[in-house]
Design an enzyme around this catalytic site. Structure first.
Site, PDB file in Angstrom:
ATOM      1  N   TYR A   1     -13.223  -8.553   0.631  1.00 21.10           N
ATOM      2  CA  TYR A   1     -11.873  -8.940   1.052  1.00 21.10           C
ATOM      3  C   TYR A   1     -11.593 -10.388   0.646  1.00 21.10           C
ATOM      4  O   TYR A   1     -10.550 -10.677   0.049  1.00 21.10           O
ATOM      5  CB  TYR A   1     -11.729  -8.788   2.569  1.00 21.10           C
ATOM      6  CG  TYR A   1     -10.353  -9.183   3.064  1.00 21.10           C
ATOM      7  CD1 TYR A   1      -9.287  -8.292   3.001  1.00 21.10           C
ATOM      8  CD2 TYR A   1     -10.113 -10.459   3.583  1.00 21.10           C
ATOM      9  CE1 TYR A   1      -8.020  -8.658   3.439  1.00 21.10           C
ATOM     10  CE2 TYR A   1      -8.850 -10.826   4.018  1.00 21.10           C
ATOM     11  CZ  TYR A   1      -7.807  -9.915   3.955  1.00 21.10           C
ATOM     12  OH  TYR A   1      -6.550 -10.282   4.378  1.00 21.10           O
TER      13      TYR A   1
ATOM     14  N   SER B   1      -4.465 -14.929   1.487  1.00 18.48           N
ATOM     15  CA  SER B   1      -5.020 -15.136   2.829  1.00 18.48           C
ATOM     16  C   SER B   1      -5.681 -16.506   2.852  1.00 18.48           C
ATOM     17  O   SER B   1      -6.116 -17.008   1.804  1.00 18.48           O
ATOM     18  CB  SER B   1      -6.078 -14.056   3.107  1.00 18.48           C
ATOM     19  OG  SER B   1      -6.862 -14.393   4.234  1.00 18.48           O
TER      20      SER B   1
HETATM   21  N1  LIG Z   1      -3.369 -10.034   9.764  1.00 20.07           N
HETATM   22  C1  LIG Z   1      -4.041 -11.021   9.180  1.00 20.07           C
HETATM   23  O1  LIG Z   1      -4.813 -11.739   9.838  1.00 20.07           O
HETATM   24  C2  LIG Z   1      -3.870 -11.290   7.723  1.00 20.07           C
HETATM   25  C3  LIG Z   1      -4.318 -12.525   7.221  1.00 20.07           C
HETATM   26  C4  LIG Z   1      -4.187 -12.787   5.873  1.00 20.07           C
HETATM   27  C5  LIG Z   1      -3.631 -11.834   5.029  1.00 20.07           C
HETATM   28  N2  LIG Z   1      -3.211 -10.644   5.542  1.00 20.07           N
HETATM   29  C6  LIG Z   1      -2.667  -9.653   4.609  1.00 20.07           C
HETATM   30  O2  LIG Z   1      -1.412  -9.187   5.049  1.00 20.07           O
HETATM   31  C7  LIG Z   1      -1.195  -7.871   4.543  1.00 20.07           C
HETATM   32  C8  LIG Z   1      -0.727  -6.981   5.689  1.00 20.07           C
HETATM   33  O3  LIG Z   1      -1.779  -6.852   6.637  1.00 20.07           O
HETATM   34  P1  LIG Z   1      -1.518  -6.687   8.199  1.00 20.07           P
HETATM   35  O4  LIG Z   1      -2.284  -7.724   8.894  1.00 20.07           O
HETATM   36  O5  LIG Z   1      -0.076  -6.546   8.468  1.00 20.07           O
HETATM   37  O6  LIG Z   1      -2.302  -5.317   8.466  1.00 20.07           O
HETATM   38  P2  LIG Z   1      -1.807  -3.841   8.900  1.00 20.07           P
HETATM   39  O7  LIG Z   1      -0.992  -3.879  10.136  1.00 20.07           O
HETATM   40  O8  LIG Z   1      -3.039  -3.015   8.866  1.00 20.07           O
HETATM   41  O9  LIG Z   1      -0.816  -3.428   7.725  1.00 20.07           O
HETATM   42  C9  LIG Z   1      -1.279  -3.024   6.490  1.00 20.07           C
HETATM   43  C10 LIG Z   1      -0.132  -2.377   5.754  1.00 20.07           C
HETATM   44  O10 LIG Z   1      -0.604  -2.054   4.432  1.00 20.07           O
HETATM   45  C11 LIG Z   1      -0.361  -0.700   4.203  1.00 20.07           C
HETATM   46  N3  LIG Z   1      -1.381  -0.142   3.340  1.00 20.07           N
HETATM   47  C12 LIG Z   1      -2.731  -0.276   3.412  1.00 20.07           C
HETATM   48  N4  LIG Z   1      -3.311   0.438   2.440  1.00 20.07           N
HETATM   49  C13 LIG Z   1      -2.316   1.029   1.745  1.00 20.07           C
HETATM   50  C14 LIG Z   1      -2.275   1.900   0.635  1.00 20.07           C
HETATM   51  N5  LIG Z   1      -3.384   2.340   0.017  1.00 20.07           N
HETATM   52  N6  LIG Z   1      -1.068   2.315   0.191  1.00 20.07           N
HETATM   53  C15 LIG Z   1       0.065   1.887   0.776  1.00 20.07           C
HETATM   54  N7  LIG Z   1       0.095   1.062   1.828  1.00 20.07           N
HETATM   55  C16 LIG Z   1      -1.099   0.659   2.308  1.00 20.07           C
HETATM   56  C17 LIG Z   1      -0.344  -0.014   5.569  1.00 20.07           C
HETATM   57  O11 LIG Z   1       0.488   1.141   5.500  1.00 20.07           O
HETATM   58  P3  LIG Z   1      -0.037   2.661   5.594  1.00 20.07           P
HETATM   59  O12 LIG Z   1      -1.273   2.669   6.439  1.00 20.07           O
HETATM   60  O13 LIG Z   1       1.125   3.382   6.196  1.00 20.07           O
HETATM   61  O14 LIG Z   1      -0.291   3.064   4.185  1.00 20.07           O
HETATM   62  C18 LIG Z   1       0.319  -1.093   6.411  1.00 20.07           C
HETATM   63  O15 LIG Z   1       1.726  -0.988   6.313  1.00 20.07           O
HETATM   64  C19 LIG Z   1      -2.516  -7.431   3.918  1.00 20.07           C
HETATM   65  O16 LIG Z   1      -2.452  -7.611   2.521  1.00 20.07           O
HETATM   66  C20 LIG Z   1      -3.513  -8.394   4.521  1.00 20.07           C
HETATM   67  O17 LIG Z   1      -4.648  -8.579   3.710  1.00 20.07           O
HETATM   68  C21 LIG Z   1      -3.301 -10.348   6.866  1.00 20.07           C
END
Ligand SMILES: NC(=O)c1ccc[n+]([C@@H]2O[C@H](COP(=O)([O-])OP(=O)(O)OC[C@H]3O[C@@H](n4cnc5c(N)ncnc54)[C@H](OP(=O)(O)O)[C@@H]3O)[C@@H](O)[C@H]2O)c1
Length: 251
Positions: free
Chosen positions: A150, A137
């Site tokens: 985080y 991130s």
């Molecule tokens: N959006 C941003 O601004 C941003 C910025 C930088 C980095 N990121 C990173 O991108 C990645 C995806 O995030 P997102 O923004 O797409 O958020 P999101 O829509 O909340 O997606 C998170 C995903 O991770 C899965 N997940 C969470 N905990 C889990 C667990 N214990 N076991 C298996 N799956 C799990 C969820 O699936 P289930 O709930 O079905 O398990 C979901 O598919 C994360 O690592 C996040 O830190 C996001």
């Protein structure tokens, strides 16, 4: 990595960035297997034609079971994208409040990818064209006040990526470094106008994967404000600006 012809497992692709990337990579001619905990969403994605695997990446036994399942069904697997992650606000002035949250964040965001890599690395190293895509991130490089664990978890993923790359001459290690993107990662984030629209983020990311096959980091333009703050010499200014403008900054 080549942008097509891969077999890719994305644990953490039932929603958000993982799901949008899964769809985009499938469009590019890859076989994509998606994982997560929400079985109803996995059912919908199976109907869409994805391979699906239920996995809780906060649970070591679940990861081992999922890895056995994926490798039995997809022996050609050559890309692991450790996408699953959570982001939680913490108030470190109230010790009783933040510890459980911090432990959950670190278990999911740091131990999860470590255990996933451990479960797949032997197989990946047997492949000629293996890639691990980690997900850090912009907050690995500049802290958001309200999410200390985080930020620390993503800094750990950055350094883990840098380190294992040195140990695996035969596996490409690519770090995806998203900026704030409109997903459900945090309450209100999907509607945050300062966050990058998900479709724009995924389009730029896929274009970078395609145009920079040897990149160590995938950096869309909007993350460079954070990622390159130290190199530019304006880190303190960026910390101030980030925490003055983020809607979560004063929570
Ligand atoms: N959006 C941003 O601004 C941003 C910025 C930088 C980095 N990121 C990173 O991108 C990645 C995806 O995030 P997102 O923004 O797409 O958020 P999101 O829509 O909340 O997606 C998170 C995903 O991770 C899965 N997940 C969470 N905990 C889990 C667990 N214990 N076991 C298996 N799956 C799990 C969820 O699936 P289930 O709930 O079905 O398990 C979901 O598919 C994360 O690592 C996040 O830190 C996001």
């Amino acid at each position: 990595m080549d942008i097509s012809g891969n077999t890719i497992f994305i644990p953490g692709a039932t929603s958000g960035i993982g799901l949008a990337l899964a769809r985009a990579l499938r469009e590019k001619g890859n076989t994509v297997v998606v994982g997560g905990r929400r079985t109803e969403l996995l059912g919908e994605l199976a109907a869409e034609g994805f391979g699906t695997v239920r996995v809780d990446t906060a649970d070591a036994a679940s990861i081992e079971q999922a890895a056995r399942d994926v490798l039995r069904r997809y022996p050609d697997l050559n890309v692991l994208m450790t996408m699953a992650g959570i982001m939680r606000a913490e108030d470190w002035t109230r010790p009783g409040d933040f510890l459980a949250t911090a432990e959950t964040v670190i278990t999911t965001n740091v131990l999860g990818p470590i255990r996933l890599i451990a479960a797949f690395i032997e197989h990946l190293r047997s492949r000629k064209d293996a890639t691990i895509i980690t997900v850090s991130s912009g907050l690995a490089f500049v802290p958001l006040k309200v999410t200390p664990s985080y930020n620390a978890s993503k800094a750990a993923i950055h350094m883990l990526s840098e380190s294992i790359r040195l140990q695996y001459p035969d596996v490409r290690v690519v770090e995806l470094v998203p900026p704030s993107v409109q997903t459900d990662l945090m309450p209100g984030q999907r509607d945050n106008e300062r966050a990058m629209p998900l479709d724009e983020f995924v389009a730029e990311t896929v274009a970078l994967l395609e145009s920079q096959p040897d990149a160590k980091e995938i950096l869309v333009e909007r993350v460079k404000f954070l990622r390159e703050a130290v190199q530019r010499g304006d880190y303190d200014h960026v910390v101030t600006v980030l925490n003055a403008t983020d809607p979560h900054a004063n929570k």
